[in-house]
Design a protein around this motif. Sequence first.
Motif, PDB file in Angstrom:
ATOM      1  N   MET A   1     -21.688  40.632   2.452  1.00 17.62           N
ATOM      2  CA  MET A   1     -21.524  39.238   2.831  1.00 17.62           C
ATOM      3  C   MET A   1     -20.241  38.694   2.193  1.00 17.62           C
ATOM      4  O   MET A   1     -19.978  38.907   1.024  1.00 17.62           O
ATOM      5  CB  MET A   1     -22.719  38.411   2.369  1.00 17.62           C
ATOM      6  N   ARG A   2     -19.475  37.986   2.988  1.00 23.89           N
ATOM      7  CA  ARG A   2     -18.271  37.318   2.491  1.00 23.89           C
ATOM      8  C   ARG A   2     -18.483  35.811   2.557  1.00 23.89           C
ATOM      9  O   ARG A   2     -19.120  35.311   3.475  1.00 23.89           O
ATOM     10  CB  ARG A   2     -17.059  37.696   3.334  1.00 23.89           C
ATOM     11  N   GLU A   3     -17.934  35.122   1.576  1.00 23.65           N
ATOM     12  CA  GLU A   3     -17.981  33.666   1.570  1.00 23.65           C
ATOM     13  C   GLU A   3     -16.584  33.135   1.823  1.00 23.65           C
ATOM     14  O   GLU A   3     -15.605  33.677   1.297  1.00 23.65           O
ATOM     15  CB  GLU A   3     -18.508  33.143   0.237  1.00 23.65           C
ATOM     16  N   HIS A   4     -16.514  32.080   2.617  1.00 22.09           N
ATOM     17  CA  HIS A   4     -15.241  31.459   2.964  1.00 22.09           C
ATOM     18  C   HIS A   4     -15.321  29.973   2.656  1.00 22.09           C
ATOM     19  O   HIS A   4     -16.157  29.265   3.219  1.00 22.09           O
ATOM     20  CB  HIS A   4     -14.933  31.640   4.456  1.00 22.09           C
ATOM     21  N   LYS A   5     -14.473  29.526   1.756  1.00 18.77           N
ATOM     22  CA  LYS A   5     -14.380  28.095   1.473  1.00 18.77           C
ATOM     23  C   LYS A   5     -13.423  27.489   2.495  1.00 18.77           C
ATOM     24  O   LYS A   5     -12.250  27.855   2.552  1.00 18.77           O
ATOM     25  CB  LYS A   5     -13.852  27.857   0.058  1.00 18.77           C
ATOM     26  N   ILE A   6     -13.939  26.559   3.286  1.00 17.01           N
ATOM     27  CA  ILE A   6     -13.155  25.917   4.336  1.00 17.01           C
ATOM     28  C   ILE A   6     -13.061  24.430   4.017  1.00 17.01           C
ATOM     29  O   ILE A   6     -14.080  23.753   3.844  1.00 17.01           O
ATOM     30  CB  ILE A   6     -13.806  26.107   5.726  1.00 17.01           C
ATOM     31  N   VAL A   7     -11.836  23.923   3.953  1.00 17.72           N
ATOM     32  CA  VAL A   7     -11.599  22.508   3.681  1.00 17.72           C
ATOM     33  C   VAL A   7     -11.244  21.828   4.996  1.00 17.72           C
ATOM     34  O   VAL A   7     -10.394  22.316   5.744  1.00 17.72           O
ATOM     35  CB  VAL A   7     -10.473  22.318   2.641  1.00 17.72           C
ATOM     36  N   VAL A   8     -11.917  20.722   5.272  1.00 22.47           N
ATOM     37  CA  VAL A   8     -11.692  19.952   6.498  1.00 22.47           C
ATOM     38  C   VAL A   8     -11.009  18.647   6.105  1.00 22.47           C
ATOM     39  O   VAL A   8     -11.577  17.841   5.377  1.00 22.47           O
ATOM     40  CB  VAL A   8     -13.019  19.665   7.243  1.00 22.47           C
ATOM     41  N   MET A   9      -9.776  18.466   6.595  1.00 21.81           N
ATOM     42  CA  MET A   9      -8.971  17.300   6.244  1.00 21.81           C
ATOM     43  C   MET A   9      -8.686  16.493   7.505  1.00 21.81           C
ATOM     44  O   MET A   9      -8.733  17.029   8.606  1.00 21.81           O
ATOM     45  CB  MET A   9      -7.645  17.739   5.614  1.00 21.81           C
ATOM     46  N   GLY A  10      -8.344  15.241   7.340  1.00 19.95           N
ATOM     47  CA  GLY A  10      -7.967  14.394   8.460  1.00 19.95           C
ATOM     48  C   GLY A  10      -8.184  12.933   8.136  1.00 19.95           C
ATOM     49  O   GLY A  10      -8.811  12.581   7.132  1.00 19.95           O
ATOM     50  N   ALA A  11      -7.669  12.085   8.998  1.00 18.30           N
ATOM     51  CA  ALA A  11      -7.748  10.644   8.796  1.00 18.30           C
ATOM     52  C   ALA A  11      -9.185  10.145   8.895  1.00 18.30           C
ATOM     53  O   ALA A  11     -10.050  10.794   9.488  1.00 18.30           O
ATOM     54  CB  ALA A  11      -6.877   9.923   9.827  1.00 18.30           C
ATOM     55  N   MET A  12      -9.425   8.983   8.325  1.00 23.98           N
ATOM     56  CA  MET A  12     -10.728   8.343   8.428  1.00 23.98           C
ATOM     57  C   MET A  12     -11.054   8.141   9.904  1.00 23.98           C
ATOM     58  O   MET A  12     -10.224   7.645  10.665  1.00 23.98           O
ATOM     59  CB  MET A  12     -10.718   6.994   7.703  1.00 23.98           C
ATOM     60  N   GLY A  13     -12.230   8.581  10.308  1.00 27.71           N
ATOM     61  CA  GLY A  13     -12.661   8.424  11.693  1.00 27.71           C
ATOM     62  C   GLY A  13     -12.276   9.566  12.607  1.00 27.71           C
ATOM     63  O   GLY A  13     -12.595   9.547  13.790  1.00 27.71           O
ATOM     64  N   ALA A  14     -11.623  10.605  12.082  1.00 27.84           N
ATOM     65  CA  ALA A  14     -11.212  11.736  12.923  1.00 27.84           C
ATOM     66  C   ALA A  14     -12.381  12.638  13.294  1.00 27.84           C
ATOM     67  O   ALA A  14     -12.284  13.409  14.245  1.00 27.84           O
ATOM     68  CB  ALA A  14     -10.119  12.552  12.232  1.00 27.84           C
ATOM     69  N   GLY A  15     -13.475  12.574  12.547  1.00 32.08           N
ATOM     70  CA  GLY A  15     -14.650  13.370  12.879  1.00 32.08           C
ATOM     71  C   GLY A  15     -15.007  14.443  11.862  1.00 32.08           C
ATOM     72  O   GLY A  15     -15.779  15.344  12.165  1.00 32.08           O
ATOM     73  N   LYS A  16     -14.491  14.358  10.653  1.00 36.29           N
ATOM     74  CA  LYS A  16     -14.763  15.375   9.637  1.00 36.29           C
ATOM     75  C   LYS A  16     -16.259  15.457   9.310  1.00 36.29           C
ATOM     76  O   LYS A  16     -16.842  16.537   9.354  1.00 36.29           O
ATOM     77  CB  LYS A  16     -13.955  15.091   8.364  1.00 36.29           C
TER      78      LYS A  16
END
Length: 178
Positions: A1-16
């Motif tokens: 098993m591999r783990e992937h740290k994924i960061v989700v960035m974007g403006a307020m209201g973009a849908g993060k």
Amino acid sequence: MREHKIVVMGAMGAGKSTMVRAIASGKVVDTDVANTDARSSKLATTVAMDYADVDLPNGDRLRLYGTPGQDRFDFIWTMLLEGASGVIILLDATAPDLAGDITTYLRPLAAHDAQLPVVVGLSKADIAVLPDLDLINQHAAACLRPLPLVPFDARSAEEVFMLMDVLMGEVEATSLAG
């Protein structure tokens, strides 16, 4: 098993937060509070991060970290990027300055790790005239490099997983290029 740290960035209201919730099966840690930013009609906004673990069918695990969108929290972006496998930048297709938005989020990425795999998700494309993707990618190339741009619906788990597949392809390609 591999783990992937994924960061989700974007403006307020973009849908993060919406995107993280769409694939997390209701198991999300969030730090939403009442919105006091008069520039947005949102009732609540993220002030630290959203977090969720997502187990993939192949046994891998995604650890998703959704950042707050307001630039006054940019110090959190840098902390969350530590140890990241990849980044998704969400752009709201209804926003007036997508080129400026992408620049805001690519600058800290370029300073942190210019080789970090990145995909741009274009949310709300179903309710907006599709913006000039070439122009957005010109700004991405000026800040970092040309990036995959994927229109998608942040509410749809299927479409979010499609976006994740594109990112994981970038992660694998970067790993192979070593």
